[in-house]
Design an enzyme around this catalytic site. Structure first.
Site, mmCIF file in Angstrom:
data_model
loop_
_atom_site.group_PDB
_atom_site.id
_atom_site.type_symbol
_atom_site.label_atom_id
_atom_site.label_comp_id
_atom_site.label_asym_id
_atom_site.label_seq_id
_atom_site.Cartn_x
_atom_site.Cartn_y
_atom_site.Cartn_z
ATOM 1 N N ASP A 153 0.840 -1.191 0.000
ATOM 2 C CA ASP A 153 0.000 0.000 0.000
ATOM 3 C C ASP A 153 0.880 1.248 0.000
ATOM 4 O OD1 ASP A 153 -2.467 -1.148 -0.035
ATOM 5 O OD2 ASP A 153 -2.814 -0.999 2.108
ATOM 6 N N LYS A 154 0.369 2.321 -0.558
ATOM 7 C CA LYS A 154 1.094 3.581 -0.575
ATOM 8 C C LYS A 154 1.569 3.966 0.817
ATOM 9 C CE LYS A 154 0.478 8.471 -1.802
ATOM 10 N NZ LYS A 154 -0.457 9.477 -2.370
#
Length: 337
Positions: A153-154
């Site tokens: 995930d970012k």
């Protein structure tokens, strides 16, 4: 095949794809876009509103709009193909843990997306790798995702591997598909799962109430397995056996489903601190104060360990990095509770 993959909405094909939405058994008092979203759960309502405005929704061959009264019939939705991204090299600093002619291992910072996507076209790991590796980056991942084998995930930090040769890309993909990878994550959680050590095995799939979220399902979805160990408990209550205010949990993945760790810990009543999507409920006042003081503005999740056999040389490789400063500061503050 990764735990934190973000699914990108869109359908392939040079001419797009034609989807059928049967509204014959729907409540026709609702708006057309809402009914279409209900009939096509893999598409967001916002996306369908845009397609309606573009004239991509038809009934008996005639274009309809969001203002038209819904009918008990089958609507056709033409979804255009996704325009391929053409990411450009960007001189973004990378923390390189290992690199040879076939692959590169980096410690990804929180806030960096793995690859370009709508709303995040620049500043991604792909942009950085294109600058760092140049033409050597594997092209199997396609124009938008060269070299990318798995994703975080970012807002999840930690160890990632990318392929620089097509041979390495194919080999790494096979390892991830077979779950023949060592992957351990560190999470700071609200409370702590009970018992202190265990295995979470569930089905994970799209939430029926919010397609942007994943959820534990009773049927459907895909099998997901996470082993966890509570490494520390913070704000221990005086009552024996009571739940602490927060915990440090090590999670080892045996499968790689979208948002797997975040969903699994939330299902145990111990969501990850700072997780705006799965962190239902509010931490104790002291924990909220610690989060604010630490500067944490993301989910407190770090991919700490990545181990695998080099797909070309056969050499066993294992990489381990500590959580970054925001999680380290938060843990120090939690320790003082």
């Amino acid at each position: 095949m990764d735990d934190d993959a973000e699914e990108v909405e869109g359908l392939p094909g040079a001419e797009g794809e034609r989807l059928l939405a049967d509204l014959s058994n729907k409540d026709l008092s609702q708006r057309l876009d809402r009914l279409l979203a209900d009939a096509l759960p893999d598409m967001s309502r916002a996306r369908l509103q845009a397609l309606l405005s573009e004239g991509a929704v038809t009934l008996d061959g005639e274009r309809v709009s969001s203002r038209d009264r819904p009918q008990a019939a089958t609507y056709a939705v033409l979804v255009p193909p996704v325009a391929p991204a053409d990411p450009q090299p960007e001189a973004i600093s990378l923390t390189v843990l290992f690199e040879d002619a076939d692959l590169i291992v980096i410690d990804k910072p929180a806030g960096m997306a793995a690859h370009p996507a709508p709303g995040t076209e620049t500043g991604t790991l792909v942009n950085a790798l294109l600058h760092h590796c140049g033409a050597s980056l594997s092209g199997i991942g396609g124009v938008a995702r060269p070299g990318i084998v798995h994703r975080l995930d970012k807002d999840t930090s930690g160890v990632m591997v990318a392929a620089k040769s097509d041979r390495a890309h194919a080999g790494l993909s096979a390892l991830f598909a077979a779950h023949d990878i060592e992957r351990t994550y560190i999470a700071l959680t609200r409370g702590a799962p009970s018992p202190d050590r265990g295995r979470i095995e569930t089905l994970i799939g799209r939430s029926s109430s919010d397609r942007k979220k994943m959820a534990v399902l009773k049927s459907g979805g895909r099998n997901a397995i996470t082993d966890y160990v509570v490494q520390a408990r913070f704000g221990e209550p005086a009552k024996a056996g009571a739940t602490p205010l927060a915990g440090r949990v090590a999670c080892t993945l045996h499968t790689g489903r979208t948002h797997q760790i975040r969903v699994h810990l939330a299902s145990k009543g111990a969501p990850i601190l700072g997780d705006a999507v799965y962190g239902s409920g509010s931490p104790a006042t002291a924990v909220r104060a610690a989060i604010a003081e630490s500067g944490l503005t993301r989910q407190a999740l770090h991919a700490a360990v990545l181990g695998f056999v080099h797909p070309v040389s056969g050499e066993p490789l294992r990489f381990e990095t500590p959580p970054p400063a925001d999680m380290t500061r938060l843990e120090a503050l939690l320790t003082g509770l």
